[in-house]
Write a protein that holds these residues in place. Sequence first.
Motif, PDB file in Angstrom:
ATOM      1  N   ILE A  11       0.870  -1.177   0.000  1.00  0.00           N
ATOM      2  CA  ILE A  11       0.000   0.000   0.000  1.00  0.00           C
ATOM      3  C   ILE A  11       0.907   1.227   0.000  1.00  0.00           C
ATOM      4  CG2 ILE A  11      -1.908   1.187   1.150  1.00  0.00           C
ATOM      5  CD1 ILE A  11      -2.609  -1.445   2.529  1.00  0.00           C
ATOM      6  N   GLU A  12       1.010   1.860  -1.149  1.00  0.00           N
ATOM      7  CA  GLU A  12       1.996   2.927  -1.365  1.00  0.00           C
ATOM      8  C   GLU A  12       1.486   3.863  -2.462  1.00  0.00           C
ATOM      9  OE1 GLU A  12       4.582   5.407  -1.336  1.00  0.00           O
ATOM     10  OE2 GLU A  12       5.536   3.739  -0.230  1.00  0.00           O
ATOM     11  N   ASP A  13       1.515   5.188  -2.204  1.00  0.00           N
ATOM     12  CA  ASP A  13       1.000   6.138  -3.198  1.00  0.00           C
ATOM     13  C   ASP A  13       2.082   6.740  -4.092  1.00  0.00           C
ATOM     14  OD1 ASP A  13       2.231   7.712  -1.332  1.00  0.00           O
ATOM     15  OD2 ASP A  13       0.483   8.980  -0.889  1.00  0.00           O
ATOM     16  N   ASP A  14       3.335   6.332  -3.897  1.00  0.00           N
ATOM     17  CA  ASP A  14       4.450   6.842  -4.700  1.00  0.00           C
ATOM     18  C   ASP A  14       4.891   5.750  -5.687  1.00  0.00           C
ATOM     19  OD1 ASP A  14       6.959   7.573  -5.704  1.00  0.00           O
ATOM     20  OD2 ASP A  14       7.504   8.644  -3.873  1.00  0.00           O
ATOM     21  N   ARG A  15       4.671   5.993  -6.987  1.00  0.00           N
ATOM     22  CA  ARG A  15       4.984   4.977  -7.991  1.00  0.00           C
ATOM     23  C   ARG A  15       6.467   4.609  -7.997  1.00  0.00           C
ATOM     24  NH1 ARG A  15       1.250   3.828 -11.949  1.00  0.00           N
ATOM     25  NH2 ARG A  15      -0.693   5.020 -11.854  1.00  0.00           N
ATOM     26  N   LEU A  16       7.335   5.599  -7.800  1.00  0.00           N
ATOM     27  CA  LEU A  16       8.772   5.322  -7.777  1.00  0.00           C
ATOM     28  C   LEU A  16       9.120   4.380  -6.623  1.00  0.00           C
ATOM     29  CD1 LEU A  16      11.649   5.738  -8.755  1.00  0.00           C
ATOM     30  CD2 LEU A  16      11.764   7.831  -7.360  1.00  0.00           C
ATOM     31  N   GLN A  17       8.530   4.633  -5.451  1.00  0.00           N
ATOM     32  CA  GLN A  17       8.792   3.775  -4.301  1.00  0.00           C
ATOM     33  C   GLN A  17       8.238   2.365  -4.518  1.00  0.00           C
ATOM     34  OE1 GLN A  17      10.708   4.651  -1.634  1.00  0.00           O
ATOM     35  NE2 GLN A  17      10.556   2.464  -1.114  1.00  0.00           N
ATOM     36  N   VAL A  18       7.145   2.279  -5.276  1.00  0.00           N
ATOM     37  CA  VAL A  18       6.589   0.971  -5.615  1.00  0.00           C
ATOM     38  C   VAL A  18       7.602   0.166  -6.417  1.00  0.00           C
ATOM     39  CG1 VAL A  18       4.830  -0.247  -6.974  1.00  0.00           C
ATOM     40  CG2 VAL A  18       4.183   1.696  -5.530  1.00  0.00           C
ATOM     41  N   ARG A  19       8.201   0.796  -7.414  1.00  0.00           N
ATOM     42  CA  ARG A  19       9.196   0.101  -8.246  1.00  0.00           C
ATOM     43  C   ARG A  19      10.419  -0.294  -7.421  1.00  0.00           C
ATOM     44  NH1 ARG A  19       7.403   3.866 -12.255  1.00  0.00           N
ATOM     45  NH2 ARG A  19       9.112   5.313 -11.803  1.00  0.00           N
ATOM     46  N   ASP A  36       1.131  -7.297  -4.860  1.00  0.00           N
ATOM     47  CA  ASP A  36      -0.114  -6.682  -5.314  1.00  0.00           C
ATOM     48  C   ASP A  36      -0.106  -5.246  -4.801  1.00  0.00           C
ATOM     49  OD1 ASP A  36      -2.606  -6.210  -6.325  1.00  0.00           O
ATOM     50  OD2 ASP A  36      -3.693  -7.387  -4.835  1.00  0.00           O
ATOM     51  N   TRP A  37      -0.267  -4.293  -5.693  1.00  0.00           N
ATOM     52  CA  TRP A  37      -0.131  -2.883  -5.322  1.00  0.00           C
ATOM     53  C   TRP A  37      -1.487  -2.218  -5.138  1.00  0.00           C
ATOM     54  CZ3 TRP A  37       0.468   1.502  -9.298  1.00  0.00           C
ATOM     55  CH2 TRP A  37       0.624   2.740  -8.644  1.00  0.00           C
ATOM     56  N   ALA A  38      -1.623  -1.450  -4.063  1.00  0.00           N
ATOM     57  CA  ALA A  38      -2.800  -0.613  -3.827  1.00  0.00           C
ATOM     58  C   ALA A  38      -2.310   0.820  -3.663  1.00  0.00           C
ATOM     59  CB  ALA A  38      -3.538  -1.068  -2.577  1.00  0.00           C
ATOM     60  N   PRO A  39      -2.725   1.748  -4.534  1.00  0.00           N
ATOM     61  CA  PRO A  39      -2.177   3.105  -4.512  1.00  0.00           C
ATOM     62  C   PRO A  39      -2.868   4.072  -3.554  1.00  0.00           C
ATOM     63  CG  PRO A  39      -3.580   2.844  -6.422  1.00  0.00           C
ATOM     64  CD  PRO A  39      -3.565   1.514  -5.726  1.00  0.00           C
ATOM     65  N   LEU A  45      -7.117  -0.598   2.095  1.00  0.00           N
ATOM     66  CA  LEU A  45      -7.907  -1.168   3.180  1.00  0.00           C
ATOM     67  C   LEU A  45      -8.821  -2.267   2.662  1.00  0.00           C
ATOM     68  CD1 LEU A  45      -8.807  -1.146   6.130  1.00  0.00           C
ATOM     69  CD2 LEU A  45     -10.456   0.647   5.551  1.00  0.00           C
ATOM     70  N   GLN A  46      -9.452  -2.019   1.525  1.00  0.00           N
ATOM     71  CA  GLN A  46     -10.349  -3.012   0.945  1.00  0.00           C
ATOM     72  C   GLN A  46      -9.612  -4.314   0.640  1.00  0.00           C
ATOM     73  OE1 GLN A  46     -12.188  -1.821  -2.753  1.00  0.00           O
ATOM     74  NE2 GLN A  46     -13.721  -3.429  -2.667  1.00  0.00           N
ATOM     75  N   LYS A  47      -8.426  -4.204   0.057  1.00  0.00           N
ATOM     76  CA  LYS A  47      -7.658  -5.405  -0.270  1.00  0.00           C
ATOM     77  C   LYS A  47      -7.141  -6.102   0.986  1.00  0.00           C
ATOM     78  CE  LYS A  47      -6.159  -4.264  -4.961  1.00  0.00           C
ATOM     79  NZ  LYS A  47      -5.013  -4.119  -5.887  1.00  0.00           N
ATOM     80  N   ALA A  55       1.526 -10.991   4.005  1.00  0.00           N
ATOM     81  CA  ALA A  55       2.001  -9.813   4.729  1.00  0.00           C
ATOM     82  C   ALA A  55       1.609  -8.563   3.952  1.00  0.00           C
ATOM     83  CB  ALA A  55       3.508  -9.874   4.927  1.00  0.00           C
ATOM     84  N   CYS A  56       1.692  -7.435   4.651  1.00  0.00           N
ATOM     85  CA  CYS A  56       1.376  -6.146   4.032  1.00  0.00           C
ATOM     86  C   CYS A  56       2.504  -5.161   4.321  1.00  0.00           C
ATOM     87  CB  CYS A  56       0.062  -5.607   4.585  1.00  0.00           C
ATOM     88  SG  CYS A  56      -0.333  -3.909   4.076  1.00  0.00           S
ATOM     89  N   LEU A  57       2.969  -4.485   3.271  1.00  0.00           N
ATOM     90  CA  LEU A  57       3.933  -3.393   3.401  1.00  0.00           C
ATOM     91  C   LEU A  57       3.142  -2.100   3.272  1.00  0.00           C
ATOM     92  CD1 LEU A  57       6.769  -4.792   1.095  1.00  0.00           C
ATOM     93  CD2 LEU A  57       6.525  -5.048   3.573  1.00  0.00           C
ATOM     94  N   LEU A  58       3.145  -1.302   4.300  1.00  0.00           N
ATOM     95  CA  LEU A  58       2.245  -0.148   4.384  1.00  0.00           C
ATOM     96  C   LEU A  58       3.021   1.160   4.514  1.00  0.00           C
ATOM     97  CD1 LEU A  58      -0.592   1.081   4.751  1.00  0.00           C
ATOM     98  CD2 LEU A  58      -0.476   0.405   7.167  1.00  0.00           C
ATOM     99  N   ASP A  59       2.776   2.066   3.568  1.00  0.00           N
ATOM    100  CA  ASP A  59       3.389   3.389   3.632  1.00  0.00           C
ATOM    101  C   ASP A  59       2.808   4.156   4.817  1.00  0.00           C
ATOM    102  OD1 ASP A  59       4.852   5.635   2.992  1.00  0.00           O
ATOM    103  OD2 ASP A  59       3.472   6.320   1.436  1.00  0.00           O
ATOM    104  N   PHE A  60       3.667   4.861   5.524  1.00  0.00           N
ATOM    105  CA  PHE A  60       3.206   5.577   6.708  1.00  0.00           C
ATOM    106  C   PHE A  60       2.301   6.747   6.340  1.00  0.00           C
ATOM    107  CE2 PHE A  60       3.466   8.153  10.532  1.00  0.00           C
ATOM    108  CZ  PHE A  60       3.421   7.195  11.537  1.00  0.00           C
ATOM    109  N   GLN A  61       2.607   7.410   5.242  1.00  0.00           N
ATOM    110  CA  GLN A  61       1.821   8.564   4.821  1.00  0.00           C
ATOM    111  C   GLN A  61       1.131   8.273   3.495  1.00  0.00           C
ATOM    112  OE1 GLN A  61       1.597  11.323   6.910  1.00  0.00           O
ATOM    113  NE2 GLN A  61      -0.150  11.784   5.595  1.00  0.00           N
ATOM    114  N   LEU A  62      -0.193   8.356   3.479  1.00  0.00           N
ATOM    115  CA  LEU A  62      -0.970   8.062   2.270  1.00  0.00           C
ATOM    116  C   LEU A  62      -1.829   9.284   1.931  1.00  0.00           C
ATOM    117  CD1 LEU A  62      -2.099   4.436   3.179  1.00  0.00           C
ATOM    118  CD2 LEU A  62      -0.487   5.047   1.360  1.00  0.00           C
TER     119      LEU A  62
END
Length: 301
Positions: A11-19, A36-39, A45-47, A55-62
């Motif tokens: 769960i990450e809103d930065d595409r660069l950080q996703v890559r 599996d990416w959720a932007p 949350l839904q996913k 496991a889930c990797l969760l960005d602190f700031q969304l």
Amino acid sequence: MPTSPQRVLLIEDDRLQVRVTEQLLANARMERFEVDWAPTFEDGLQKLLTGGYAACLLDFQLGERDGLELLREARAKGNDTPVIFLTADSSEKVDAAAMEAGASDYLVKGEITPRVLERSIRYSLKLGEAMRELRRLATRDALTGLLNRRAFDALLAEEVDRARRFGHPLALIILDLDHFKIVNDTYGHPSGDAVLATAARVLESEVRTIDRVARIGGEEFAVLLMETEAKDAFFVARRLVDVMRGKPMTIGKNTTITVTISAGVAALPRYGESEAAFLAEADKALYTAKNGGRDRAVLAS
């Protein structure tokens, strides 16, 4: 034979950080991961609530919302997927907040390597397994594997409240093994334990998957029947009495005994306005069944 990849929700809103994160996981040496990416907060949350991830990797700031809020909401809804926070903030305050919200680990983005990330995920998976086992032990009866009294009381309170609010029927059967003390005194406590475990399996096998069976005392069991009217619950109780009587139990090497049960039945909204009154009515019916000769079911009146 290669193992299946572990499904990880990012769960990450930065595409660069996703890559960057996907590349870190691709370079893991001991495990394979499928990302599996959720932007967004909502999508993530839904996913996460599907429970379909190791496991889930969760960005602190969304965006305007943060991962702490997402994690708290997921935990409040019963999700127990291990969550690892990824953040650019290395302050102790953020670290403590993440752990308090229910995260299993906390990694600073600029310091993450493939080895660090893989180790964090593996640690989180082990921790998650241990926590689930602890929760299971806290809610399950050790001998029978059924819900224990504490878990049953909590479930009963929730279901009575739900039935009262929505006007749905709910039924309760309290069952007691007849003359169980004689079994213990005659054949010994190990044989008595075997009888209890067998009785538990019989009860569970005879009710629907949506119903709940608990061991609430020494030889006392409870069956909570969802969306069930009084007459239908009474039918179930009579069937349980008949089935138990018709299944001789083998104890030891060559000894077979017949065990009978007595049952008291109550149903909402007819009996009781609270879980305590509900339980008392079922107990009263059980007492009537015992005094009436045992090996029978009685409906509260």
